[in-house]
Each structure stands twice: as structure tokens, then as C-alpha cells.
Design an enzyme around this catalytic site. Structure first.
Site, PDB file in Angstrom:
ATOM      1  N   GLU A 118      26.897  27.940  32.829  1.00 29.61           N
ATOM      2  CA  GLU A 118      26.116  27.102  33.732  1.00 29.61           C
ATOM      3  C   GLU A 118      26.928  26.478  34.862  1.00 29.61           C
ATOM      4  O   GLU A 118      26.440  26.351  35.983  1.00 29.61           O
ATOM      5  CB  GLU A 118      25.430  25.978  32.942  1.00 29.61           C
ATOM      6  CG  GLU A 118      24.359  26.445  31.971  1.00 29.61           C
ATOM      7  CD  GLU A 118      23.116  26.973  32.676  1.00 29.61           C
ATOM      8  OE1 GLU A 118      22.960  26.728  33.893  1.00 29.61           O
ATOM      9  OE2 GLU A 118      22.300  27.643  32.015  1.00 29.61           O
ATOM     10  N   SER A 124     -17.661  -1.479 -12.084  1.00 29.34           N
ATOM     11  CA  SER A 124     -17.046  -2.240 -13.180  1.00 29.34           C
ATOM     12  C   SER A 124     -15.541  -2.428 -13.041  1.00 29.34           C
ATOM     13  O   SER A 124     -14.941  -3.171 -13.819  1.00 29.34           O
ATOM     14  CB  SER A 124     -17.359  -1.557 -14.517  1.00 29.34           C
ATOM     15  OG  SER A 124     -18.740  -1.640 -14.805  1.00 29.34           O
TER      16      SER A 124
END
Length: 681
Positions: free
Chosen positions: A94, A364
Site C-alpha cells: 500500500e 395458584s
């Protein structure tokens, strides 16, 4: 030689002076422009280099369970934590003059211009690593002069305020490697399943070649093109002097093994992760962007093994064709840490979290709160009340309410509180509520952590006011923890992208209900699994008794539209709810059993490698053996005895006499004819 006429010489000298003047002007202008750029860079200061990073979520064992990235994967690692091969390959291909220039490679720019003019197209680029980093950080990729000028300004600011190492580190952490992957760490994980510091020469060269064309050079899309690009990178490394030609050739021959990706991987505990994100917003005050793109490391309480067990049991127990929904939540009662959470059968179809968002009738499962309140107000496990069809009046006599037992079974005589809870007698529960008052039950439920609105009506004893599952499980956790309340905990620690600890959970408990009464209640709740408490009907846990291998306390609950099972050991509490989102009636028998079946299988498998712990009595209670049918102290004549705990001073003092006459008659019947006639002699 013909002499140059004076007029001609003077004309030539005029052009020379003009050229020198223009040259000097341009030179001064260039230096002035350069100075202005440098001054601008210094005045502007160091530009911010923070970039969006992936937030990662971890289970309690440190393994990753998810990440928040909106389709992008980003991680930031230091330059020291990146393989040298990556750095060398990137610089070689690069920007080989990276350490020599000040942001712009003029020679390379000139060469690129010539090459592009000759080809009458853009065939060569000249952007340095610094320029690319500036573009990645701050700019779009549009090809305009305005963008070019901005890129140059940012490049100068970066070079003037950051070291080469800092720029290189930033570049490698922001460059795009395709497939939604940004940065070398994310690329290393995505392509090779390893960290950036573990990459080989071959792997580094492959990755370094991708940014030139992330889609075109992706080895997962076209490996042949990617290998061609890898070869160019390796030759560049040779030319730059980083590696020898033999090393390059060997790296090119090395076989690369890529991670196999599936487009739709099943997420780990998505409902749980949603709650974690919500807590990051509410408890830590973080905004959405910070949560999604702040690079946070969020360490949660999730137990991956328990979560997997929970998901498997939902799939195995519930018929695939059934439209019924389900939710499960499990937590450690000692710490409050949530270990498993399921908010529905399919997150993709419905992300609505029924474990923390929905309010449903608990049935319950609400009764343990009632009986705790009753014990605090003078009731004991032996307190008798008649179980018979009863109509109650309320609202100053303006309204009536007639509760029914399951299948309309009644003892039609007195039963004890212990048996009433075990067989889930509804008449006994409503009578108890009438004795202590609905306000006492509401106060107890609120103290235990129920946040929903509760109606002070007789049916409240039977759980007709809708509540949240997370509140119910947390309330049971408080009972299991001897009255010490711990809020549900989902997050242990949060660390930001820079390694700073933003949050760390500090364990804390608060004694909110009486320790001794909590233990008595917990022991009463073991009755649903004890056949000794069978009476006019069986205990509610009868269908799963054969599957349990350790002491449990719990309570099931059923309404027309909801089925619950919540229970615990000293180490773990879990709740399961099943029902239809739109309140359809649960009519099938097997669907009514789903909650119990899921619960018992989850608990048994989750605790398989844990010691079998019983509930340790507190100092303020006493355990005595009673006849479970009448609640009186058992004698040798009683065929069934059950150890039951009472607050000291409330234990029964009367002995059972129901079986003495029967025992005497039995002994008489067992005598031989000689023994029966012997007294006559």
C-alpha cells in the site's frame, strides 16, 4: 556570428525576469500555502480518531454470546497486538515510503499521473496510508475536488499530530476487508477464526490484498483471484526486503483454511441480550449509539449450558404444531444472577419478551405469598379450615364469589394449611384471604417485588391479577433465600473501548421478610412433591414426582389461559409459563402439563452436576412429626408421619388419636384363637 539586436535582447530579458518573478511568486505562494496548512494542522489540533466499534456480549464463562454491529464487525487492537507480517504486508503493497513521507508521496503521485494519462484512464492510485486513513475516518468516497481538498487537510492534521505508529494502528483498525468487516482484528476472526497477532505470512498477505477490492479480492467469493492478489503482495514484501523469495513461495503454497460462515446462524439467547441492552440504557444511562457502536465489552450472567438446556426442553416438550407460547427464567437465589431466559418460542417470529414484558394471571403460583402472610398473622401449617363448596360475599355484601377446586373435588371436611397448599385447594385459599385481609396479601406481594397492580378482591388469593414472570421468579427467589431480596442481575461488568470499567455490579441483599417465616413457607412448598399429603385429591406435583431426584420447593398454577410452574432448590430458582398470546383457552391435557414438564427437566439437567442440597432450618423454627391428615403430633399408631416446621411456640401440642382405636382393634384381630380364649381360662 550575427550580433543580437539590442531590442531583441531587451525583449528576451523581459521574459526571463517575468519567469523568475512568477517562479519566485509561486515558490513563495507554495511555501505560504504549506505553512498555512501546517499552521492549520497545529491550530486545528489532533483530529478525533474514534471510530464505530462492535460491542461484544459475553456469557458468565467469558465466551462470546453476541455482538451489536448493524451488519458491521469492528474491533480495535493495539499495534503491538497485530502480527508483524500484517504490518509488513500492508506497508509493502500500500505505501512502501510510509515512514519517509509526511502524508503525501510526491514521486508516487507523479508516477500515477503519468500512468493514468498514458492509459487515458485511472489505472494506478497514489494514496498513502495516511490519506486512506483520513478518508476512512472522516470522509465519503465521492470523487469531487471538495472531498480531495478535505482529505488533504485531514491528512496534514493526522501527520502533524500523530506518530507514524499511531497512524498505522488507526489505519489497520479501520480499513475495510469486505463482508461487513472493518479492521484487521475483525478480518482475522472472520476469515481465519483467530486473532490478529496469530496471523501467518500467508494469511497476512491474503488479508493485505483484500482492501484494494474487498468484494473482488475476497477469497470467500473467488479464491483464484484472491490468490493472484496474494502473490502480488508477497512479491512486494520481497522487494521491500521484509521476507526472502523462498519464504514468499512457501507462503503462496500454504493451504489456507477459512471459517465456514452461515448466513443465518442461530443467535445465543436473543431475548436475554435484549434485556441486557435495555439495562445498559436504563441502569447505565448509555445512549443507543454507544451501545451499538461504542466498542463495549459487556460481561453478563448468562450460563450458556443452562440456556441451551432450556431451549432444548422447550423444543422437545411442546408439540411443533402447537401455537402455544412459552417463557422461562432461571436465576441464582443467592446472588440474583439470571442464568437462563427465554421470552418466546421463536425470536425471529416474535421478539416480544414474555418473560419480562407480558403480564399474565399467575393462578395458584400466587398462593405462597398468601400463606407466608397467613403464617406471619398467626396461621401454622396445621391450621384447619373446611374444604367445601362455598360462596363468599364481598364489597359490603354487594357482590359474591364462588371459587371452585380442580374437577370440583372437595374434602367436605377440615384440611390443614400444609395439605391445602400441596393439593392447591382454592376454597381454603379464599377463606385464608378473608381471615387476614386482601391488604395483607398485597403488602406481602409488593414487598417481595411484584410491581403489577393487584385488585383487592377474593379471587386475588387464586392469582387473578396479571403479573410479570420476572417479578414472580424474583419473589420466589426471595423466599428461597430466607427472606433476603436480590434484584435480578443481568450484567456483571461493562468495559469501554479504551479498557475503562464503566460499570461493575456490587452484590447486595436486603432482608425484606422474616427469615423464619420464609423458611416455613419454603418447606410448605415442598409439599406439592410429597404423596404423604395426598388426601381427597393428589398433590399437584404428582405427575412429575418420578422425575425428581432431589428436594424441591415450588408451586404450579393453572388458569383457563395460563399454565405456570415455579420452583427452586437452594442453588437455583426457575419459572416456566405457557399459554396463548391472545388469551385462548388451554384445552388440551398435554398442553396443561407443558410448564411442569419443561420445569422439571430443566431443573434436573441444570443441577445434574451440583450437590443435592436440602433446605436448612433457621434458628427460629422447630420441626416435629405430624399426621399430615389432621396436623396433630404423630404417634406410633399413625400410619403416615411427615416432618413439618413451625415457628417456635406455634407447633402443635395435641397428639393424634385418630388411629389409636384402629390400632387396638387391629392388634385384637391379629391374636390367635388361643390368645383370645386364654383370659377365659
Amino acid at each position: 556570428m550575427e550580433p543580437i539586436p539590442g531590442s531583441r535582447f531587451r525583449g528576451t530579458w523581459k521574459y526571463v525576469r517575468a519567469a523568475v518573478f512568477i517562479g519566485c511568486f509561486l515558490t513563495i505562494f507554495a511555501f505560504a500555502a504549506l505553512g498555512s496548512f501546517i499552521l492549520f494542522a497545529k491550530i486545528g489540533g489532533a483530529p478525533p480518531v474514534a471510530v464505530p466499534q462492535t460491542t461484544v456480549f459475553y456469557a458468565d464463562d467469558g465466551s462470546k454470546i453476541g455482538e451489536s454491529n448493524y451488519g458491521q464487525k469492528r474491533y480495535w487492537v493495539r499495534l503491538d497486538d497485530i502480527s508483524p507480517h500484517v504490518i509488513e504486508a500492508t506497508i509493502a503493497v500500500e505505501d512502501r515510503k510510509f515512514y519517509e513521507h509526511h502524508g503525501f508521496d510526491l514521486k508516487r503521485i507523479a508516477g500515477a499521473v503519468v500512468a493514468n494519462v498514458q492509459a487515458m484512464a485511472k489505472v494506478e492510485g497514489a494514496s498513502t496510508i495516511t490519506q486512506q486513513y483520513a478518508r476512512n475516518l472522516f470522509l465519503t468516497h465521492e470523487k469531487t475536488w471538495s472531498r480531495k481538498i478535505q482529505e488533504a487537510l485531514y491528512t496534514i492534521r493526522l501527520e502533524a499530530n500523530y506518530s507514524k505508529e499511531q497512524i498505522l494502528e488507526g489505519y489497520l483498525n479501520t480499513i475495510y476487508y469486505g463482508h461487513g468487516v472493518y479492521g484487521i482484528e475483525a478480518a482475522a476472526r472472520y476469515y481465519f477464526g483467530k486473532h490478529a497477532d496469530e496471523l501467518t505470512i500467508s494469511e497476512a498477505a491474503m488479508l493485505a490484498g483484500i482492501p484494494k477490492g474487498p468484494h473482488y479480492y475476497s477469497p470467500l467469493i473467488n479464491e483464484e483471484r484472491a490468490k493472484t492478489r496474494q502473490k502480488i503482495v508477497l512479491l512486494s514484501m520481497v522487494e521491500a526486503g521484509y521476507i526472502r523469495r523462498q519464504e514468499a513461495e512457501q507462503a503462496y503454497r500454504d493451504k489456507l483454511v477459512y471459517v465456514q460462515h452461515h448466513e443465518k446462524e442461530r443467535p445465543v439467547a436473543p431475548y436475554f441480550q435484549d434485556v441486557v441492552k435495555q439495562q445498559l440504557r436504563t441502569k447505565l444511562g448509555l445512549d443507543e449509539r454507544t451501545i451499538e457502536l461504542g466498542g463495549l465489552r459487556v460481561y453478563t450472567t448468562l450460563d450458556r449450558r443452562m440456556q441451551q438446556i432450556a431451549e432444548e426442553q422447550l423444543e422437545q416438550v411442546i408439540r411443533p404444531s402447537s401455537a402455544i407460547q412459552a417463557a422461562l427464567l432461571a436465576m441464582d437465589p443467592r446472588t440474583g444472577e439470571v442464568k437462563a431466559l427465554i421470552g418466546g418460542r421463536d425470536y425471529n417470529e416474535s421478539p416480544f419478551n414474555r418473560a419480562v414484558q407480558a403480564e399474565r394471571q399467575p393462578g395458584s403460583t400466587f398462593k405462597p405469598f398468601l400463606y407466608y402472610a397467613a403464617i406471619e398473622h398467626g396461621f401454622t401449617p396445621s391450621t384447619p379450615l373446611r374444604s367445601e363448596l362455598t360462596t363468599f360475599t364481598f364489597d359490603d355484601g354487594r357482590a359474591t364469589y364462588t371459587p371452585h377446586n380442580y374437577n370440583d373435588y372437595y374434602a367436605n371436611g377440615p384440611i390443614t394449611l400444609a395439605q391445602a397448599l400441596a393439593v392447591s385447594d382454592n376454597v381454603f385459599a379464599v377463606k385464608t384471604l378473608k381471615f387476614i385481609g386482601a391488604d395483607k396479601l398485597i403488602e406481602t406481594a409488593k414487598t417481595l417485588g411484584i410491581t403489577s397492580k393487584l385488585k383487592a378482591v377474593p379471587s386475588l388469593a387464586l392469582g387473578t391479577s396479571p403479573v410479570k414472570m420476572i417479578d414472580m421468579v424474583a419473589a420466589y427467589s426471595t423466599i428461597a433465600n430466607y427472606g433476603k431480596k436480590t434484584e435480578p442481575v443481568f450484567i456483571k461488568k461493562v468495559i469501554d473501548a479504551n479498557g475503562n470499567v464503566l460499570y461493575e455490579h456490587q452484590p447486595s441483599t436486603q432482608q425484606v421478610i422474616d427469615r423464619d417465616a420464609a423458611f416455613v413457607t419454603a418447606h410448605l412448598m415442598t409439599g406439592m412433591f410429597d404423596p404423604k399429603l395426598n388426601g381427597y385429591t393428589t398433590v399437584t406435583g404428582q405427575s412429575i414426582i418420578d422425575e425428581i431426584t432431589r428436594p424441591y420447593a415450588g408451586k404450579s398454577g393453572t388458569t383457563k389461559t395460563d399454565s405456570w410452574m415455579i420452583g427452586f432448590t437452594p442453588q437455583l430458582v426457575a419459572g416456566v409459563w405457557t399459554g396463548y398470546d391472545r388469551g385462548e383457552t388451554i384445552s388440551r391435557f398435554d398442553e396443561k402439563q407443558y410448564a411442569k414438564q419443561i420445569w422439571v427437566r430443566f431443573m434436573e439437567q441444570s443441577l445434574a452436576d451440583k450437590p443435592k442440597k436440602s433446605f436448612k432450618p433457621t434458628k427460629g423454627v422447630i420441626g416435629v412429626y405430624i399426621d399430615p391428615q389432621n396436623g396433630k403430633l404423630a404417634t406410633d399408631a399413625c400410619p403416615v408421619k411427615r416432618k413439618t416446621y413451625y415457628l417456635i411456640g406455634t407447633e402443635p401440642t395435641d397428639y393424634c388419636t385418630d388411629h389409636l382405636e384402629k390400632k387396638t382393634k387391629k392388634k385384637e384381630d391379629e391374636k390367635s384363637w388361643f390368645e383370645k380364649w386364654f383370659p377365659w381360662f
